[in-house]
Design an enzyme around this catalytic site. Structure first.
Site, mmCIF file in Angstrom:
data_model
loop_
_atom_site.group_PDB
_atom_site.id
_atom_site.type_symbol
_atom_site.label_atom_id
_atom_site.label_comp_id
_atom_site.label_asym_id
_atom_site.label_seq_id
_atom_site.Cartn_x
_atom_site.Cartn_y
_atom_site.Cartn_z
ATOM 1 N N HIS A 190 0.852 -1.191 0.000
ATOM 2 C CA HIS A 190 0.000 0.000 0.000
ATOM 3 C C HIS A 190 0.886 1.238 0.000
ATOM 4 O O HIS A 190 1.900 1.278 0.702
ATOM 5 C CB HIS A 190 -0.899 0.050 1.245
ATOM 6 C CG HIS A 190 -1.865 -1.081 1.357
ATOM 7 N ND1 HIS A 190 -1.464 -2.376 1.556
ATOM 8 C CD2 HIS A 190 -3.225 -1.109 1.295
ATOM 9 C CE1 HIS A 190 -2.533 -3.156 1.615
ATOM 10 N NE2 HIS A 190 -3.600 -2.415 1.471
ATOM 11 N N ASN A 191 0.474 2.238 -0.758
ATOM 12 C CA ASN A 191 1.209 3.505 -0.776
ATOM 13 C C ASN A 191 0.229 4.623 -1.118
ATOM 14 O O ASN A 191 -0.438 4.583 -2.150
ATOM 15 C CB ASN A 191 2.341 3.457 -1.809
ATOM 16 C CG ASN A 191 3.239 4.691 -1.750
ATOM 17 O OD1 ASN A 191 3.136 5.504 -0.835
ATOM 18 N ND2 ASN A 191 4.115 4.828 -2.727
#
Length: 359
Positions: free
Chosen positions: A111-112
């Site tokens: 996730h970013n």
């Protein structure tokens, strides 16, 4: 470096695709606990009072319409000995895509997000059990390559909740309602063997939308479907596999906002407060994490809503319920740079370390 506040998506429906009552019931069923049986769609269909082919057809359509991201096993990163943590970084606020691309290239980044804070880039990163760099070494490389001004490591000290179910039927009142408090979850490495590794490699990623979604993996492993299903059930009992479930595209499913509520509470109230925060239906993740001089918040909660206002309502309800909050902030995501399921036991991790660090 000047901080900028990105535009927050707060439209009531956003990019949502209209869903009828059957779709909402189906998506709730698929997110909750997809049955680990040879013909899981038949069980879902029975629970909903329709034929199996109706469920298969509609799930396939929801995947094509990018409402369901994937139907997949959700394995426990820490149980397999992978180290992982949340990371907050200060990157160039005017040009965040360059550092995002560098961070996204690491196979352990699942996730970013870009968020509305001085620490503007938030990502989760994992390293495999025999990593030569480890987490700290990996972050040193990423900090240098991205030119980040500052990086804060925020590992999980206590895990109170991790369960990404979007309640398709309930309204704001249901999402902002507290249930029974929960105990912190187990986060230690669990024993596993080569068969477990082979099962993970054969089943991770997208399960096919067919009557017997485990059949291909069973053939690859050279075992009957019933034996594979029994092994997966055993992996749940051994805490290696959390569940099998549908993962949704939040905004397409109507949840156009997510807010990371961070909280400072008295040290002697962290356990109690975290357990009570985790009980809220609108909270998907709840952790205790370390603090810094420029980051005083011990508790992290992820709220998901159909609008920014709904997220605020969930977090406001938590503050009213807990009653011992010393400080609170809410960080909203403006850009999703990456969101994938981590793939385990691949060569990608070693290849990245060899290419980027020469180890």
């Amino acid at each position: 470096m000047a901080a900028v506040t990105p535009k927050i998506r707060s439209r009531k429906d956003g990019a949502a695709v209209p869903l009828d009552e059957f779709d909402k019931k189906l998506l709730n069923a698929m997110q909750g606990a997809f049955p680990i049986v040879p013909r899981p769609y038949a069980e879902v269909a029975t629970a909903l009072g329709v034929r199996e082919d109706v469920v298969l057809k509609r799930v396939a359509e929801l995947v094509q319409q990018r409402i369901i991201r994937q139907v997949t096993p959700i394995y426990d990163t820490r149980a397999f000995g992978y180290e992982s943590m949340l990371v907050a970084a200060k990157v160039d606020a005017e040009h965040p895509w360059r550092p995002a691309k560098i961070i996204n290239a690491h196979p352990g980044v699942s996730h970013n997000y870009l968020r509305n804070h001085e620490f503007n880039m938030w990502f989760t990163v994992a390293t495999e059990p025999d990593s030569k760099l480890g987490l700290e070494g990996t972050l040193e490389v990423l900090k240098e390559q991205t030119g980040a001004e500052s990086v804060r490591m925020l590992p999980t000290l206590k895990l109170f909740k991790i369960r990404m179910d979007l309640d398709m039927a309930g309204g704001t009142e249901a999402l902002a309602k507290a249930a029974e408090a929960v105990e912190p979850a187990e986060t230690e490495r669990q024993p596993y063997d080569e068969l477990d590794r082979a099962v993970v490699r054969a089943t991770q990623g997208d399960l096919p939308i067919v009557s017997e979604p485990y059949a291909d993996a069973a053939r690859e492993l050279g075992m009957p479907v019933e034996k594979l299903v029994a092994h997966l059930e055993g992996m749940v009992e051994r805490r290696l596999l959390r569940r099998v479930a549908a993962i949704l595209f939040h905004r397409r499913a109507g949840f156009s906002a997510n807010g990371m509520g961070v909280w400072k509470v008295p040290e002697d109230r962290v356990l109690e407060a975290g357990s009570r925060m985790a009980a809220f239906r609108g909270i998907s993740h709840c952790y205790e994490r370390p603090t810094y001089a420029d980051w005083p918040y011990q508790l992290f909660t992820m709220a998901h809503g159909r609008s920014k206002e709904e997220c605020d309502a969930i977090l406001d309800a938590i503050e009213a319920e807990i009653g011992c909050i010393e400080q609170r902030a809410t960080l909203y995501s403006s850009t999703e740079f990456k969101k994938v399921r981590l793939l385990y036991f691949t060569e990608d991790f070693k290849n990245w370390e060899r290419e980027h660090a020469g180890v």
